[in-house]
Design a protein around this motif. Sequence first.
Motif, PDB file in Angstrom:
ATOM      1  N   MET A   1       5.634  -8.200  -1.653  1.00 27.58           N
ATOM      2  CA  MET A   1       4.332  -7.603  -1.347  1.00 27.58           C
ATOM      3  C   MET A   1       3.221  -8.512  -1.878  1.00 27.58           C
ATOM      4  SD  MET A   1       2.801  -3.902  -2.562  1.00 27.58           S
ATOM      5  CE  MET A   1       4.063  -2.962  -1.740  1.00 27.58           C
ATOM      6  N   ASN A   2       2.276  -8.903  -0.989  1.00 28.68           N
ATOM      7  CA  ASN A   2       1.201  -9.767  -1.471  1.00 28.68           C
ATOM      8  C   ASN A   2       0.181  -8.957  -2.264  1.00 28.68           C
ATOM      9  OD1 ASN A   2      -0.839  -8.690   0.298  1.00 28.68           O
ATOM     10  ND2 ASN A   2      -0.028  -9.939   1.961  1.00 28.68           N
ATOM     11  N   SER A   3      -0.705  -9.668  -2.965  1.00 25.16           N
ATOM     12  CA  SER A   3      -1.637  -8.993  -3.882  1.00 25.16           C
ATOM     13  C   SER A   3      -2.582  -8.054  -3.149  1.00 25.16           C
ATOM     14  CB  SER A   3      -2.439 -10.024  -4.687  1.00 25.16           C
ATOM     15  OG  SER A   3      -3.211 -10.825  -3.831  1.00 25.16           O
ATOM     16  N   ASN A   4      -2.928  -8.411  -1.896  1.00 23.67           N
ATOM     17  CA  ASN A   4      -3.835  -7.569  -1.121  1.00 23.67           C
ATOM     18  C   ASN A   4      -3.181  -6.234  -0.794  1.00 23.67           C
ATOM     19  OD1 ASN A   4      -6.505  -7.590  -0.131  1.00 23.67           O
ATOM     20  ND2 ASN A   4      -5.760  -7.785   1.953  1.00 23.67           N
ATOM     21  N   ASN A   5      -1.915  -6.288  -0.353  1.00 21.93           N
ATOM     22  CA  ASN A   5      -1.180  -5.054  -0.045  1.00 21.93           C
ATOM     23  C   ASN A   5      -0.995  -4.201  -1.294  1.00 21.93           C
ATOM     24  OD1 ASN A   5      -0.940  -5.688   2.652  1.00 21.93           O
ATOM     25  ND2 ASN A   5       1.074  -6.623   2.450  1.00 21.93           N
ATOM     26  N   LYS A   6      -0.702  -4.860  -2.416  1.00 25.14           N
ATOM     27  CA  LYS A   6      -0.514  -4.142  -3.671  1.00 25.14           C
ATOM     28  C   LYS A   6      -1.809  -3.461  -4.090  1.00 25.14           C
ATOM     29  CE  LYS A   6       1.663  -2.872  -7.407  1.00 25.14           C
ATOM     30  NZ  LYS A   6       2.706  -1.835  -7.362  1.00 25.14           N
ATOM     31  N   GLU A   7      -2.927  -4.166  -3.928  1.00 23.29           N
ATOM     32  CA  GLU A   7      -4.222  -3.578  -4.276  1.00 23.29           C
ATOM     33  C   GLU A   7      -4.504  -2.349  -3.425  1.00 23.29           C
ATOM     34  OE1 GLU A   7      -7.829  -6.042  -5.203  1.00 23.29           O
ATOM     35  OE2 GLU A   7      -8.548  -5.101  -3.366  1.00 23.29           O
ATOM     36  N   HIS A   8      -4.222  -2.437  -2.131  1.00 25.76           N
ATOM     37  CA  HIS A   8      -4.447  -1.295  -1.241  1.00 25.76           C
ATOM     38  C   HIS A   8      -3.559  -0.112  -1.624  1.00 25.76           C
ATOM     39  CE1 HIS A   8      -6.337  -3.795   2.280  1.00 25.76           C
ATOM     40  NE2 HIS A   8      -6.976  -3.930   1.142  1.00 25.76           N
ATOM     41  N   GLN A   9      -2.316  -0.416  -1.994  1.00 22.11           N
ATOM     42  CA  GLN A   9      -1.406   0.642  -2.428  1.00 22.11           C
ATOM     43  C   GLN A   9      -1.928   1.324  -3.698  1.00 22.11           C
ATOM     44  OE1 GLN A   9       2.705  -0.649  -3.060  1.00 22.11           O
ATOM     45  NE2 GLN A   9       2.941   0.933  -4.625  1.00 22.11           N
ATOM     46  N   LEU A  10      -2.419   0.523  -4.631  1.00 20.91           N
ATOM     47  CA  LEU A  10      -2.963   1.073  -5.881  1.00 20.91           C
ATOM     48  C   LEU A  10      -4.221   1.892  -5.620  1.00 20.91           C
ATOM     49  CD1 LEU A  10      -2.445  -2.037  -8.189  1.00 20.91           C
ATOM     50  CD2 LEU A  10      -1.327   0.190  -8.448  1.00 20.91           C
ATOM     51  N   LEU A  11      -5.039   1.441  -4.673  1.00 23.12           N
ATOM     52  CA  LEU A  11      -6.257   2.188  -4.329  1.00 23.12           C
ATOM     53  C   LEU A  11      -5.903   3.565  -3.772  1.00 23.12           C
ATOM     54  CD1 LEU A  11      -8.461  -0.615  -2.746  1.00 23.12           C
ATOM     55  CD2 LEU A  11      -9.133   0.838  -4.668  1.00 23.12           C
ATOM     56  N   LYS A  12      -4.909   3.605  -2.920  1.00 22.18           N
ATOM     57  CA  LYS A  12      -4.496   4.884  -2.336  1.00 22.18           C
ATOM     58  C   LYS A  12      -3.968   5.821  -3.416  1.00 22.18           C
ATOM     59  CE  LYS A  12      -3.672   2.861   2.186  1.00 22.18           C
ATOM     60  NZ  LYS A  12      -2.703   2.279   3.130  1.00 22.18           N
ATOM     61  N   LYS A  13      -3.218   5.272  -4.366  1.00 25.05           N
ATOM     62  CA  LYS A  13      -2.710   6.081  -5.475  1.00 25.05           C
ATOM     63  C   LYS A  13      -3.858   6.555  -6.367  1.00 25.05           C
ATOM     64  CE  LYS A  13       1.671   6.071  -4.606  1.00 25.05           C
ATOM     65  NZ  LYS A  13       2.373   7.341  -4.282  1.00 25.05           N
ATOM     66  N   ALA A  14      -4.842   5.672  -6.576  1.00 19.90           N
ATOM     67  CA  ALA A  14      -6.007   6.042  -7.387  1.00 19.90           C
ATOM     68  C   ALA A  14      -6.741   7.211  -6.761  1.00 19.90           C
ATOM     69  CB  ALA A  14      -6.943   4.839  -7.534  1.00 19.90           C
ATOM     70  N   PHE A  15      -6.889   7.170  -5.440  1.00 14.98           N
ATOM     71  CA  PHE A  15      -7.604   8.246  -4.756  1.00 14.98           C
ATOM     72  C   PHE A  15      -6.792   9.541  -4.713  1.00 14.98           C
ATOM     73  CE2 PHE A  15     -10.860   5.323  -3.989  1.00 14.98           C
ATOM     74  CZ  PHE A  15     -11.951   5.982  -3.420  1.00 14.98           C
ATOM     75  N   GLU A  16      -5.476   9.427  -4.780  1.00 16.82           N
ATOM     76  CA  GLU A  16      -4.644  10.637  -4.896  1.00 16.82           C
ATOM     77  C   GLU A  16      -4.893  11.310  -6.250  1.00 16.82           C
ATOM     78  OE1 GLU A  16      -0.529   9.739  -4.272  1.00 16.82           O
ATOM     79  OE2 GLU A  16      -0.873   8.994  -2.233  1.00 16.82           O
ATOM     80  N   ILE A  17      -5.017  10.493  -7.295  1.00 17.14           N
ATOM     81  CA  ILE A  17      -5.298  11.038  -8.635  1.00 17.14           C
ATOM     82  C   ILE A  17      -6.684  11.674  -8.659  1.00 17.14           C
ATOM     83  CG2 ILE A  17      -5.646  10.458 -11.077  1.00 17.14           C
ATOM     84  CD1 ILE A  17      -3.607   8.163 -10.669  1.00 17.14           C
TER      85      ILE A  17
END
Length: 194
Positions: A1-17
């Motif tokens: 997973m590239n850093s951009n995809n990882k960042e997007h995944q983390l953003l989605k998790k952040a917004f779930e929280i």
Amino acid sequence: MNSNNKEHQLLKKAFEIIERDGWEKFSLHNLSKQEKIRYEDLKFYFKNKNDVIDKFSIMIDSIVESKVNLDDFKISSKKDNLFELIMLRLEEMKNFKISLVKIIESAKNKPLLLRKISGNVMNTLDFYLELTSCYENTPLDFFKKNTIFFIYSFTFKTWLKDESDDLATTMAELDRLLTLSEQAEKKIKTFFPV
């Protein structure tokens, strides 16, 4: 997973929280615990809590840009192109609506947070005006930038309350406001040729 995809995944998790706990209780420490990622590694993606808001806006803009065909923009009206861009943005934010409401509610009592949100929106709309070749290097450009911010703000409020699948109410409001803006611009050009 590239850093951009990882960042997007983390953003989605952040917004779930944020959706679950609200903006006040959200922290990068909470995100690191939930995602089982070291806090030090998480800081590679987000400098601080507010950085999540900046990166979210950039993520949405990149998704919108990937979905438009700039060749089609050349044969469509500027109004239609702006309509498409703004509606695409709202559609991409649909799954984050509850989180966005909670962030905006918190921002009402936090001028710096409100300024950050407004700044991100302004940057996005500036990008949209550039993308649709709306700027003409005249004094009217300042008017356009402020008008599109006004249009987006009113449309966004309508979108927050629009529960329909096709967002018909939102689309009607956006079309109405863009039409009024187009008519106003034509009148201004008549009285003050630029």
